[in-house]
Design an enzyme around this catalytic site. Sequence first.
Site, short mmCIF file in Angstrom:
data_model
loop_
_atom_site.label_atom_id
_atom_site.label_comp_id
_atom_site.label_asym_id
_atom_site.label_seq_id
_atom_site.Cartn_x
_atom_site.Cartn_y
_atom_site.Cartn_z
CG ASP A 36 0.13 -4.83 -5.69
OD1 ASP A 36 0.40 -6.03 -5.70
OD2 ASP A 36 0.94 -3.92 -5.94
CE LYS A 58 4.65 -7.61 -2.65
NZ LYS A 58 6.00 -7.12 -2.91
CG MET A 173 5.47 1.02 3.04
SD MET A 173 6.71 0.18 2.04
CE MET A 173 7.78 1.53 1.57
N1 SAH Z 1 3.35 2.63 -5.04
C1 SAH Z 1 2.54 3.16 -3.97
C2 SAH Z 1 3.16 2.96 -2.62
C3 SAH Z 1 3.27 1.54 -2.20
S1 SAH Z 1 4.05 1.35 -0.64
C4 SAH Z 1 2.26 4.62 -4.25
O1 SAH Z 1 2.87 5.21 -5.14
O2 SAH Z 1 1.39 5.19 -3.61
C5 SAH Z 1 2.67 1.09 0.41
C6 SAH Z 1 2.49 2.26 1.33
O3 SAH Z 1 1.91 3.33 0.64
C7 SAH Z 1 1.56 2.00 2.49
O4 SAH Z 1 2.23 1.37 3.55
C8 SAH Z 1 1.13 3.40 2.85
O5 SAH Z 1 2.12 4.05 3.60
C9 SAH Z 1 1.11 4.07 1.50
N2 SAH Z 1 -0.26 4.10 0.92
C10 SAH Z 1 -0.66 3.57 -0.23
N3 SAH Z 1 -1.95 3.85 -0.46
C11 SAH Z 1 -2.38 4.58 0.59
C12 SAH Z 1 -3.60 5.20 0.94
N4 SAH Z 1 -4.68 5.12 0.16
N5 SAH Z 1 -3.66 5.90 2.09
C13 SAH Z 1 -2.58 6.02 2.88
N6 SAH Z 1 -1.40 5.44 2.60
C14 SAH Z 1 -1.29 4.74 1.47
#
Ligand code: SAH
Length: 508
Positions: A36, A58, A173
């Site tokens: 991803d 995405k 998100m």
């Molecule tokens: N499965 C992932 C989340 C995916 S949804 C998890 O467990 O972390 C995607 C959202 O995750 C983004 O829109 C943001 O809000 C958050 N996100 C993921 N990585 C991030 C990062 N390094 N810093 C800040 N937000 C992050």
Amino acid sequence: VSKGCIYLVGAGPGDPGLITVRGQQLLSQADVVVYDYLVAPKLLRSAPANAELIYVGKKAGQHTLSQDGINKLLVAKAKTGAKVVRLKGGDPFVFGRGGEEALEAVESGIDFEVVPGITAGVAGPAYAGIPVTHRTLASNVGLVTGHETPDKTDSDLDFEALARWRGTLVFYMGVGNLERICSALVEHGMDADTPVALVRWGTTTDQRVVTGTATTIAAIAREAQIKPPALIVVGKVVGLRDQLSWFERRPLFGQRIVVTRARAQASSFTTQLEQLGADVIEMPTIRITPPTDDGPLQEAIGRLSDYDWVVFTSANAVEMFFAALAAAGLDSRALHGVKLCIIGPVTAERLSGFGLKGDCQPANALGRDVVEAMAQSGDLTGKRVLCPRSDIAPPDLIDALTARGAKADDVAAYRTESDCADAEQVKQLLADDRLHWVTFTSSSTVKNFFDVIDPGTIAGGSVRLASIGPKTSEALEAIGRPADVEAHTHTIEGLTEALLEAVRGDVR
Ligand code: SAH
């Protein structure tokens, strides 16, 4: 055909060090990696060189493949018998659609395994100095999607309940809906002064954090132009950041630094810079692999007692030689009665790990000087010398031994391949002007670097060049791109010090 399997692996929140041991292990054995947008690029290097890497990221607006397409792809690949690692940012089951992928596997009768990851909603705040729970400030934490708009009539989110939550809320998100989320919370009764933080690219070198309150944060975020990916952290714990911010306070935080290396040893320079908070890219990276034909090495090991000398020219040679020795069911005792010539302190250190000392340690690696040093412990005429080396080692050592009347066996113990993936990454970072430093520790690193990077691409950007000393600076001058910084003390420590000084001096 072996049975295929889908591994839903959490890659962690961004810092490549935050993947689990199990995740790393599966990644290193993958046939196919489907990854991803939020996966740290450095992690992909753990995949085998011949693994198929498929990007299905995405980024808002640009979908390379629909979720259904991804599900089908995973199943199709697994059906060929492949070990398919589905590498997802954070945790696969936290807003990761991992559940859908697992269901697809079940429906298709494919085996699957889930490897949880550290979710961004916990790690991002942690790297921002915000504990998501705290004994006196938050007894609960809620992970919430910020994707659903609060004014949507069929929203699954109960803002009345969220406003009464009292602990910490972490919205994923939610950047696009920040204003609506905060006003909905306040409208439903949350204290308007509740502290709120936005954490963008948490745990990475691009981490940015802004703070405010439920009332002020939207304007602050707009002003700071905070874009996704970011988390919204709501609650009293945000106040701890003033004291607990640790990651961003490291002296080299935010600095993306290329370390150019002449050799493949794990670099202590890299470790030093990383410890100071820098994001280090090593280049050009050299990959050590077993020789194409390991017959000659095995054969030589089979008759070690015939040799009078073994010459170890590098730590890699030591590693590969002893791996072959172990594979033949032997250990260090097989070298009984054989004299050892060791070139370089790192090589010596590696051999001492096997309990071995050298009979001769030449001052440098020049063939004629090595042979001179060996001859001090006895005439070399007719002596049998084994040289387990890289497949592309220069011939001067063998020539010098032969000239002295020795019978030298030049045996390929390993292969050296340059790893171009890193060069591509560096080119991209230069094109995006996201690189801060390139460091040079010898004139040969200048040559190696500019063999793959066109000096013209360095010109316009803000990247700076740091040199370990006058010789290296001269080499840079010759390329037409003089050093911006030169170390006062011509050592790795001196170069680190020079970088620290320069960064401290920057008006930021
Ligand atoms: N499965 C992932 C989340 C995916 S949804 C998890 O467990 O972390 C995607 C959202 O995750 C983004 O829109 C943001 O809000 C958050 N996100 C993921 N990585 C991030 C990062 N390094 N810093 C800040 N937000 C992050």
